[in-house]
Scaffold this active site. Structure first.
Site, PDB file in Angstrom:
ATOM      1  N   ARG A  12      99.858  -2.642  63.135  1.00  0.00           N
ATOM      2  CA  ARG A  12      98.652  -1.885  62.784  1.00  0.00           C
ATOM      3  C   ARG A  12      98.341  -0.854  63.878  1.00  0.00           C
ATOM      4  O   ARG A  12      97.876   0.238  63.596  1.00  0.00           O
ATOM      5  CB  ARG A  12      97.466  -2.836  62.589  1.00  0.00           C
ATOM      6  CG  ARG A  12      96.254  -2.158  61.978  1.00  0.00           C
ATOM      7  CD  ARG A  12      95.147  -3.162  61.728  1.00  0.00           C
ATOM      8  NE  ARG A  12      93.897  -2.497  61.451  1.00  0.00           N
ATOM      9  CZ  ARG A  12      93.451  -2.209  60.239  1.00  0.00           C
ATOM     10  NH1 ARG A  12      94.159  -2.513  59.189  1.00  0.00           N
ATOM     11  NH2 ARG A  12      92.282  -1.616  60.067  1.00  0.00           N
ATOM     12  N   ASP A  45      85.497  -0.504  47.372  1.00  0.00           N
ATOM     13  CA  ASP A  45      85.125  -1.894  47.662  1.00  0.00           C
ATOM     14  C   ASP A  45      83.809  -2.245  46.966  1.00  0.00           C
ATOM     15  O   ASP A  45      83.638  -3.336  46.430  1.00  0.00           O
ATOM     16  CB  ASP A  45      85.002  -2.090  49.177  1.00  0.00           C
ATOM     17  CG  ASP A  45      86.254  -1.631  49.898  1.00  0.00           C
ATOM     18  OD1 ASP A  45      87.315  -2.198  49.642  1.00  0.00           O
ATOM     19  OD2 ASP A  45      86.174  -0.675  50.696  1.00  0.00           O
ATOM     20  N   HIS A  77      86.843  -0.897  56.105  1.00  0.00           N
ATOM     21  CA  HIS A  77      87.632  -1.001  54.874  1.00  0.00           C
ATOM     22  C   HIS A  77      88.898  -1.798  55.217  1.00  0.00           C
ATOM     23  O   HIS A  77      89.988  -1.258  55.403  1.00  0.00           O
ATOM     24  CB  HIS A  77      87.995   0.392  54.347  1.00  0.00           C
ATOM     25  CG  HIS A  77      88.898   0.349  53.144  1.00  0.00           C
ATOM     26  ND1 HIS A  77      88.493  -0.127  51.919  1.00  0.00           N
ATOM     27  CD2 HIS A  77      90.202   0.681  52.988  1.00  0.00           C
ATOM     28  CE1 HIS A  77      89.493  -0.075  51.068  1.00  0.00           C
ATOM     29  NE2 HIS A  77      90.551   0.412  51.689  1.00  0.00           N
TER      30      HIS A  77
END
Ligand code: NDP
Ligand code: OAA
Length: 442
Positions: free
Chosen positions: A193, A254, A282
């Site tokens: 990430r 979402d 998010h």
């Protein structure tokens, strides 16, 4: 580079960037041609005061190739959208509003393939709002971008007055009032990430600089490309001349997902669910807030008595909805993301219904909830329909909600430390929590 240089030396650069408004010749490379555009800034009418030379790469343009006719004025205009027309007269007869300029990055991608047609149809800005679409791609996607523009041509949308395509954000973002930043590298197998934050962060640092240099001073920016909260933070930090408040990270998808799940559980249609906040990132730490949400105007907990379901299943379902969809569909949500971008825009250009609110990832400075300053965090917003918003004050918190919010806040603070080299805040230090994932990652 000057015209004189061009006539005497072979062109070696693919395209150039400027750090301020476009006073000098701009080069851009398409798959088949090199265009040199001169524009004068400021440009009250983008169709006036321009000169364009079009020539093949490696060919030496002659000064007589400089064309000044009105018809050739639009830099990078595409196909039928290069025709001249008298928009002003049409604006008068049709009572149309002034043309609005919307830039979309990642315009050849899947989300854009749905979104562009919604924008062109008038669904977002209304039936009296003509629109110019400025599509940003890359050398990699230029041909696909031409294909997208051809489909827009063939759709004959009355409100779509201009389409231009380009690969240089300093050109594409010129004078834009909206920038929808969708283009980003998807996370591949084995990619950390932190690596994604760095690669995509660089895209958003550059685009922030370009917006700062050439966009409308009140441009509204919606960052969709993941990790969207931190990308939005990077973007706004690189655009100090644009209000930080104007930058949004998309969490509307979402919110829509959360409304759908609550409606399903309560056995009602989803338009009965209101006041739905998504707090935070998010990512899988996002917090769908069932404490403040309402069903038919009643608190969710009064309608859905199964509180264990709310705390566990509901929350995880929303957090991981993107990943489940990828498993079924083989690719990430594109149509519903496009719908949610349109929803997010509509929420800013139409007044929020009395008593309700919508979620958006926005800059935390000055927030009334005690959330850390200087990050982009999804929070409840209301708008008067003027493109701006205010944070909702009358929300309540309990221990569960505060604990979950704190986790998402900690994640975003860690992401921020990871990109310090891109926000101008020194040396990056990456200590991301291990369970941090995008909604699409499982
Ligand atoms: N916030 C949210 O709710 C959601 C966010 N997303 C995110 O939106 C983004 C776009 O999704 P989607 O349209 O489906 O993706 P696609 O892969 O279809 O398109 C993404 C575009 O990104 C561009 N891009 C920029 N840099 C790179 C790079 N280094 N490598 C590859 N492509 C690059 C490409 O365009 P070009 O070559 O023109 O630059 C490509 O067309 C993703 O980051 C995704 O995670 C998706 C769903 C929901
Ligand atoms: O992870 C992804 O790319 C997809 C995503 O954001 C989502 O579906 O919410």
């Amino acid at each position: 580079m000057s015209v004189a240089d061009l006539t005497t030396s072979p062109v070696t650069s693919t395209y150039t960037k400027t750090s301020s408004r476009l006073h000098s010749p701009q080069l851009s490379l398409s798959s088949t041609r090199l265009s040199v555009h001169f524009s004068r800034s400021p440009r009250p009418n983008p169709r006036a005061q321009n000169f364009k030379i079009t020539c093949s790469v490696n060919q030496v343009p002659s000064p007589v190739a400089v064309q000044t006719e009105e018809a050739k004025n639009k830099s990078e205009c595409f196909g039928v959208f290069c025709q001249t027309y008298d928009l002003k007269a049409e604006e008068e007869t049709k009572s149309w509003k002034k043309l609005i300029n919307v830039a979309v990055s990642g315009a050849a991608g899947m989300i854009s393939n749905h979104l562009l047609f919604k924008l062109a149809s008038g669904e977002v800005f209304g039936p009296d709002q003509p629109i110019a679409l400025k599509l940003l791609g890359s050398e990699r996607s230029f041909q696909a971008l031409e294909g997208v523009a051809m489909e827009l041509e063939d759709s004959l949308y009355p409100l779509l007055r201009e389409v231009s395509i380009g690969i240089n954000p300093y050109e594409v973002f010129e004078e834009v009032e909206w920038a929808l930043l969708i283009g980003a590298k998807p996370r591949g197998p084995g990619m950390e990430r932190a690596g994604l934050l760095d690669i995509n962060g660089q895209i958003f640092a550059e685009q922030g600089k370009a917006l700062n240099a050439v966009a409308s001073r009140n441009v509204k920016v919606i960052v969709v490309g993941n990790p969207c909260n931190t990308n939005a933070l990077i973007c706004l930090k690189n655009a100090p001349n644009i209000p930080a408040k104007n930058f949004h990270a998309l969490t509307r998808l979402d919110e829509n997902r959360a409304k759908c799940q609550l409606a399903l559980k309560a056995g009602v249609f989803y338009d009965k669910v209101s006041n739905m906040t998504i707090w935070g990132n998010h990512s899988t730490t996002q917090v769908p807030d069932f404490l403040n949400a309402r069903i038919n105007g009643l608190p969710v907990k009064e309608v859905i008595k199964d509180h264990k379901w709310l705390e566990e299943e509901f929350t995880e379902k929303v957090q991981k909805r993107g990943g489940v969809l990828i498993q079924k569909w083989g690719r990430s949500s594109a149509a519903s993301t496009a719908v949610s971008i349109a929803d997010a825009m509509k929420s800013l250009v139409t007044p929020t219904p009395e008593g309700d609110w919508f979620s958006s990832g926005v800059y935390t400075n000055g927030n009334p909830y005690g959330i850390a300053q200087d990050i982009v965090f999804s929070m409840p917003c209301r708008s008067k329909g003027d493109g701006d918003y205010e944070l909702v004050k009358d929300v309540t918190f309990d221990k569960y909600l505060l604990k979950r919010i704190a986790k998402s806040e900690a994640e975003l603070l860690a992401e921020k430390r990871c990109v310090a080299h891109l926000t101008g805040e020194g040396v990056a230090f990456c200590d991301l929590p291990e369970d941090t994932m995008l909604p699409g990652e499982m």
